[in-house]
Design a protein around this motif. Sequence first.
Motif, PDB file in Angstrom:
ATOM      1  N   LEU A  96      43.371  54.577  50.145  1.00 24.41           N
ATOM      2  CA  LEU A  96      43.870  54.488  48.780  1.00 24.41           C
ATOM      3  C   LEU A  96      42.742  54.050  47.857  1.00 24.41           C
ATOM      4  N   GLN A  97      42.676  54.670  46.697  1.00 23.00           N
ATOM      5  CA  GLN A  97      41.684  54.287  45.693  1.00 23.00           C
ATOM      6  C   GLN A  97      42.240  53.122  44.882  1.00 23.00           C
ATOM      7  N   LEU A  98      41.574  51.976  44.972  1.00 25.24           N
ATOM      8  CA  LEU A  98      42.034  50.751  44.306  1.00 25.24           C
ATOM      9  C   LEU A  98      41.038  50.353  43.230  1.00 25.24           C
ATOM     10  N   ALA A  99      41.447  50.427  41.976  1.00 31.15           N
ATOM     11  CA  ALA A  99      40.598  49.984  40.865  1.00 31.15           C
ATOM     12  C   ALA A  99      40.845  48.503  40.614  1.00 31.15           C
ATOM     13  N   VAL A 100      39.802  47.701  40.738  1.00 32.81           N
ATOM     14  CA  VAL A 100      39.877  46.266  40.457  1.00 32.81           C
ATOM     15  C   VAL A 100      39.237  46.055  39.092  1.00 32.81           C
ATOM     16  N   ILE A 101      40.049  45.705  38.103  1.00 30.26           N
ATOM     17  CA  ILE A 101      39.613  45.612  36.710  1.00 30.26           C
ATOM     18  C   ILE A 101      39.408  44.155  36.336  1.00 30.26           C
ATOM     19  N   LEU A 102      38.196  43.814  35.955  1.00 32.97           N
ATOM     20  CA  LEU A 102      37.896  42.470  35.461  1.00 32.97           C
ATOM     21  C   LEU A 102      38.065  42.474  33.949  1.00 32.97           C
ATOM     22  N   GLY A 103      39.052  41.705  33.449  1.00 33.11           N
ATOM     23  CA  GLY A 103      39.436  41.784  32.054  1.00 33.11           C
ATOM     24  C   GLY A 103      38.680  40.902  31.087  1.00 33.11           C
ATOM     25  N   SER A 104      37.921  39.926  31.562  1.00 33.14           N
ATOM     26  CA  SER A 104      37.193  39.027  30.660  1.00 33.14           C
ATOM     27  C   SER A 104      35.813  39.578  30.345  1.00 33.14           C
ATOM     28  N   ILE A 105      35.421  39.460  29.080  1.00 34.17           N
ATOM     29  CA  ILE A 105      34.078  39.887  28.679  1.00 34.17           C
ATOM     30  C   ILE A 105      33.301  38.744  28.021  1.00 34.17           C
ATOM     31  N   ARG A 106      33.817  37.542  28.053  1.00 39.79           N
ATOM     32  CA  ARG A 106      33.184  36.409  27.375  1.00 39.79           C
ATOM     33  C   ARG A 106      31.897  35.975  28.072  1.00 39.79           C
ATOM     34  N   ASP A 107      30.974  35.441  27.281  1.00 33.20           N
ATOM     35  CA  ASP A 107      29.784  34.822  27.848  1.00 33.20           C
ATOM     36  C   ASP A 107      30.187  33.586  28.648  1.00 33.20           C
ATOM     37  N   GLY A 108      29.491  33.342  29.737  1.00 38.20           N
ATOM     38  CA  GLY A 108      29.769  32.165  30.551  1.00 38.20           C
ATOM     39  C   GLY A 108      31.039  32.261  31.366  1.00 38.20           C
ATOM     40  N   ARG A 109      31.605  33.422  31.482  1.00 39.41           N
ATOM     41  CA  ARG A 109      32.878  33.620  32.191  1.00 39.41           C
ATOM     42  C   ARG A 109      32.737  33.367  33.686  1.00 39.41           C
ATOM     43  N   ILE A 110      33.800  32.915  34.283  1.00 37.92           N
ATOM     44  CA  ILE A 110      33.853  32.765  35.741  1.00 37.92           C
ATOM     45  C   ILE A 110      34.530  33.978  36.371  1.00 37.92           C
ATOM     46  N   GLY A 111      34.967  34.907  35.539  1.00 37.08           N
ATOM     47  CA  GLY A 111      35.663  36.093  36.021  1.00 37.08           C
ATOM     48  C   GLY A 111      34.945  36.857  37.119  1.00 37.08           C
ATOM     49  N   PRO A 112      33.613  37.098  37.003  1.00 37.60           N
ATOM     50  CA  PRO A 112      32.939  37.823  38.092  1.00 37.60           C
ATOM     51  C   PRO A 112      33.048  37.133  39.442  1.00 37.60           C
ATOM     52  N   THR A 113      33.057  35.803  39.446  1.00 35.44           N
ATOM     53  CA  THR A 113      33.210  35.071  40.708  1.00 35.44           C
ATOM     54  C   THR A 113      34.556  35.374  41.339  1.00 35.44           C
ATOM     55  N   VAL A 114      35.606  35.311  40.520  1.00 30.60           N
ATOM     56  CA  VAL A 114      36.958  35.572  41.020  1.00 30.60           C
ATOM     57  C   VAL A 114      37.093  37.027  41.454  1.00 30.60           C
ATOM     58  N   ALA A 115      36.620  37.949  40.610  1.00 30.88           N
ATOM     59  CA  ALA A 115      36.760  39.375  40.908  1.00 30.88           C
ATOM     60  C   ALA A 115      35.960  39.776  42.147  1.00 30.88           C
ATOM     61  N   ASN A 116      34.748  39.249  42.279  1.00 25.42           N
ATOM     62  CA  ASN A 116      33.927  39.584  43.449  1.00 25.42           C
ATOM     63  C   ASN A 116      34.551  39.053  44.727  1.00 25.42           C
ATOM     64  N   TRP A 117      35.129  37.847  44.650  1.00 26.66           N
ATOM     65  CA  TRP A 117      35.808  37.313  45.828  1.00 26.66           C
ATOM     66  C   TRP A 117      36.968  38.221  46.220  1.00 26.66           C
ATOM     67  N   PHE A 118      37.798  38.592  45.235  1.00 30.36           N
ATOM     68  CA  PHE A 118      38.959  39.423  45.566  1.00 30.36           C
ATOM     69  C   PHE A 118      38.538  40.792  46.088  1.00 30.36           C
TER      70      PHE A 118
END
Length: 200
Positions: free
Chosen positions: A6-28
Amino acid sequence: MSDHRLQLAVILGSIRDGRIGPTVANWFAGEADRRDDVLVDRVDLADVPIGSAAPTMTPPPEVLAALRELTPRFDAADAFVVVTPEYNRSYPAGLKNIIDWHNTQFHAKPVAFVSYGGISGGLRAVEHLRAVFTELHAVTTRDTVSFHNVWEQFDGDGRPKDPQRPAAAAETLLDQVAWWARALKHARATTPYRTLNTAR
């Protein structure tokens, strides 16, 4: 084997500077990569210069080009996982813009959520997103992964300090989204999904 995944698109919704989003998204995404039934496509909205351009506007050429590159990736997706923070009791504006631009790409597909934030863990953002995706004829999974007080949850290497709980939650979420993805993919292939605009 990839033809059956299955093709699963994982969308990271935050674009702010200093965001922790990439850490969470990369882990998932790493958790999803361990499975043999999904193929992950990481979509970081910080790489899509949509800004505040509304779907009713004609975007600048660079924005239009970025949207055109993203659209076939969403078309190809069998399912989506949205990784979102909570901003002012809701979700980021850039995420809403990208959802609105790609309305039909979500029709009759499952959407799941990984949220993060302060004491609420981003769950208020998820509740708002559920209503949005219902409007787009998507199916949202019941279970989520949420990180409360997120800045305290990850170590310096981007791994959860308490790995068992989030890993178990991610496994449940992925089981659910994969189940819906298989069921809806078969349904779309055998019976065209009709909205009010397509009904005859």
